[in-house]
Design an enzyme around this catalytic site. Structure first.
Site, PDB file in Angstrom:
ATOM      1  CE  LYS A  34     -24.034 -16.339 -30.056  1.00 57.87           C
ATOM      2  NZ  LYS A  34     -22.575 -16.311 -29.883  1.00 57.87           N
ATOM      3  CE1 TYR A 239     -43.520 -22.920 -57.717  1.00 62.46           C
ATOM      4  CE2 TYR A 239     -42.809 -23.298 -55.456  1.00 62.46           C
ATOM      5  CZ  TYR A 239     -43.562 -22.584 -56.372  1.00 62.46           C
ATOM      6  OH  TYR A 239     -44.333 -21.543 -55.958  1.00 62.46           O
TER       7      TYR A 239
HETATM    8  C1  LIG Z   1     -22.143 -17.487 -29.235  1.00 56.82           C
HETATM    9  C2  LIG Z   1     -21.023 -17.417 -28.292  1.00 56.82           C
HETATM   10  C3  LIG Z   1     -20.825 -18.438 -27.356  1.00 56.82           C
HETATM   11  C4  LIG Z   1     -21.581 -19.736 -27.376  1.00 56.82           C
HETATM   12  O1  LIG Z   1     -21.002 -20.567 -28.353  1.00 56.82           O
HETATM   13  P1  LIG Z   1     -21.518 -22.056 -28.659  1.00 56.82           P
HETATM   14  O2  LIG Z   1     -20.573 -22.543 -29.677  1.00 56.82           O
HETATM   15  O3  LIG Z   1     -22.896 -21.905 -29.179  1.00 56.82           O
HETATM   16  O4  LIG Z   1     -21.475 -22.807 -27.385  1.00 56.82           O
HETATM   17  C5  LIG Z   1     -19.842 -18.257 -26.399  1.00 56.82           C
HETATM   18  N1  LIG Z   1     -19.070 -17.151 -26.390  1.00 56.82           N
HETATM   19  C6  LIG Z   1     -19.222 -16.160 -27.303  1.00 56.82           C
HETATM   20  C7  LIG Z   1     -18.334 -14.974 -27.234  1.00 56.82           C
HETATM   21  C8  LIG Z   1     -20.183 -16.268 -28.283  1.00 56.82           C
HETATM   22  O5  LIG Z   1     -20.297 -15.302 -29.197  1.00 56.82           O
END
Ligand SMILES: *Cc1c(COP(=O)(O)O)cnc(C)c1O
Length: 339
Positions: A34, A239
């Site tokens: 994702k 800045y």
């Molecule tokens: C994002 C996510 C993961 C992966 O988690 P990490 O901490 O990045 O390993 C696994 N399961 C779900 C449901 C997630 O939303």
């Protein structure tokens, strides 16, 4: 078109992290890709991992899934499930999260098609509550998931969620059960079940102290020097004139800034490197520019590339930003290349 920002991504490190997590879990290993694979590029990451046999990829939305049409549809699952505005893609599974989503999935005539289900075992984020488990009746559940709230620390929640998930797995028939993210894998094989879903650790994040030394860095940001200038003692840089030169200095200005996810909070203690010489960040980070003290880098010229300090664990500790934020913040202007 020339990109003055490069994100070098180490394919061998990604694959080594995948295998490491697989060995540790002793179970089938998927990948959370994702958010553009946490900023590294979902399509490239998916291709690399698919080549070594990864067959389970997780995105949050259907829109993300649609961009990965080169993957076998049944290797993709959508973590946010199936809502009234979603158009499901043939063969891609939603991870249904609520009685309302389950009702909608059934009403759309898809009850017989494989779907995944998320059960909430204590995090109170996404998923069916324990009390709503009856809603799965009549579904063709492929993988039943839950998600750990505190896997990156020693916490009573871990054991409590494990116990509850075992209970759920006795109540809801499914082909596979899945609980652990990257940190969960490091809690031990009790947490592995049939499938683990790492994200962060694949991309070089250190989810728990045990991962130090075995998880390799994947992302190496580099930027180009746009301008070099000499400043006199008492001159200010950047800045709000927050940095005042204590001596004659040579300043290098890089073509990168907080709009690229190199956040202002990374300035403190931050640096870049050129041929082994450390170039400390001075002054405030601008939207597209960063100033470095390049006094010691006598050979540095305009147009040269420097390596930005991006040790996720260290940068996270120093800035208060999570390793996840550091990775996912890397914006569109980086040219991602895998080597
Ligand atoms: C994002 C996510 C993961 C992966 O988690 P990490 O901490 O990045 O390993 C696994 N399961 C779900 C449901 C997630 O939303």
């Amino acid at each position: 078109m020339h990109h003055p920002l490069r994100l070098h991504c180490d394919r061998a490190a990604l694959l080594s992290n995948y295998r490491r997590l697989q060995d540790l879990a002793g179970a089938r290993t998927g990948a959370a890709i994702k958010a553009n694979a946490y900023g590294l590029g979902a399509a490239d990451v998916a291709r690399c991992l698919a080549e070594v046999g990864c067959r389970d990829f997780f995105v949050s939305t259907w829109w993300e899934a649609a961009e990965l049409s080169f993957l076998p549809a049944d290797s993709l699952a959508v973590l946010h499930g199936f809502g009234p505005q979603d158009e499901p893609l043939e063969g891609v599974r939603p991870v249904l999260i609520s009685p309302a989503q389950i009702a909608l999935w059934k009403a759309s005539g898809r009850a017989y098609q494989p779907c995944d289900v998320m059960v909430d075992t204590g995090m109170n984020r996404l998923g069916l509550s324990m009390a709503d488990l009856g809603a799965v009746e009549g579904l063709n559940v492929h993988t039943l998931h839950s998600h750990l709230a505190c896997a990156d620390e020693e916490h009573a929640m871990n054991g409590a969620q494990l116990t509850r998930f075992r209970e759920v797995s006795g109540l809801v028939p499914a082909k596979r059960y899945s609980l652990a993210n990257s940190a969960g894998i490091h809690l031990g094989r009790d947490y592995s079940f049939d499938l683990v879903r790492p994200g962060l650790a694949l991309y070089g994040g250190i989810p728990s102290p045990e991962a130090r030394g075995s998880i390799r860095r994947v992302a190496f940001p580099q930027a180009q020097v746009l301008q070099l200038r000499n400043v006199e003692p008492g001159d200010s840089v950047g800045y709000n004139a927050t940095f005042v030169a204590p001596r004659i200095m040579r300043v290098a200005v890089l073509n990168v800034g907080y709009a690229d996810g190199y956040w202002r909070s990374l300035a403190k203690g931050g640096s870049a490197r050129h041929q082994g010489i450390e170039l400390p960040i001075i002054g405030l980070i601008s939207m597209d520019l960063i100033a470095l003290d390049a006094t010691l880098a006598r050979d540095l010229g305009e147009g040269d590339w420097v390596d930005l300090d991006f040790d996720l664990e260290q940068k996270s500790a120093a800035s208060g930003l999570s390793q996840y934020e550091l990775l996912t913040g890397l914006g569109r202007r980086w040219q991602r290349s895998w080597f």
